[in-house]
Write an enzyme that holds these catalytic residues in place. Structure first.
Site: not given
Length: 257
Positions: A179, A181
């Site tokens: 992921t 960010f």
């Protein structure tokens, strides 16, 4: 980074909470333990907290390698003047947490994106369990810690914080579960020799409009690493485009409107 920050002035970092979410882990990875953290209930609240200068920086999820873009974050940039200061890349490992054995679990709580990343494992190992979506993995852990015969999918940190047993580790369907960010702030960011730039634009609705917009990038050998479209929500079939690109190993380029 936390040591250098602490030498200047106390910083406050807003993040998508509660404590022990993956966004919290990303913020800790970037800023370390020596700064103050402010858990926010939503991505919108992270933006507002930084805009109101209650926090110096905010950390929000933007993209997962399996489930794709976090559209709520993209949409917030349409009306916000906050700048992207940095990105954080985090390997995500999901774990089934509970206070009972797997054979007794009849409900599993987690974030919708997390369910998407563990779909096959759940079908094979918990085919009869009810999957219940909540706002965050930490919220899921809070519920599972109190509710009998329930479980959650969350981080190992959440297991420690909410006193849950790790029933199964690394249940994500893909071993390459990453992921991305973003760190957001009101401050300008100084240039480095290895920058990534994010821009947002809209175009007139005509044949070949997007093609014409992309030609200058190709002509200047600019590497587009991401392009995403989102509805403007102001007019039907009117879209904004979000583009990430890199300028590494390129001569000075001036991009004009």
């Amino acid at each position: 980074m936390s040591s250098s920050f602490s030498l200047e002035k106390p910083l406050t970092i807003a993040y998508l909470g509660p404590k022990a979410t993956f966004t919290h882990l990303a913020a800790l990875h970037k800023f370390g333990p020596e700064v103050a953290y402010n858990a926010c209930e939503s991505i919108t609240d992270v933006f507002l907290d930084v805009e109101r200068m209650n926090s110096d920086y905010g950390v929000v999820p933007i993209e997962n390698s399996i489930e794709g873009a976090v559209t709520h974050t993209l949409d917030m940039f349409m009306d916000s003047d906050l700048k992207i200061c940095a990105e954080i890349i985090l390997d995500i490992s999901h774990n089934l947490l509970s206070n009972c054995g797997i054979e007794k679990i009849n409900k599993v709580y987690s974030n919708p994106q997390v369910f998407g990343q563990c779909r096959i494992w759940l079908q094979v190992n918990l085919p009869k369990a009810e999957l219940i979506e909540v706002s965050s993995t930490t919220k899921a852990a809070q519920i599972a810690a109190k509710e009998k015969n329930s479980a959650c999918i969350a981080s190992i940190l959440a297991a420690k914080v909410y006193e849950l047993r790790i029933v199964a580790k690394e249940i994500e369907d893909s071993p390459h579960n990453i992921t991305r960010f973003l760190v957001i702030s009101k401050n300008d960011v100084p240039k480095t020799s290895d920058d990534k730039t994010s821009i947002m634009f809209s175009i007139k609705d005509k044949v070949g409009a997007l093609h014409d917009m992309l030609i200058p990038f190709k002509r200047n050998n600019i590497n587009l690493t991401k392009i995403e479209s989102r509805p403007s929500k102001k007019k039907a079939w009117d879209y904004y485009f979000f583009v990430d690109f890199t300028l590494a190993q390129l001569p000075g380029i001036a991009i004009q409107d």
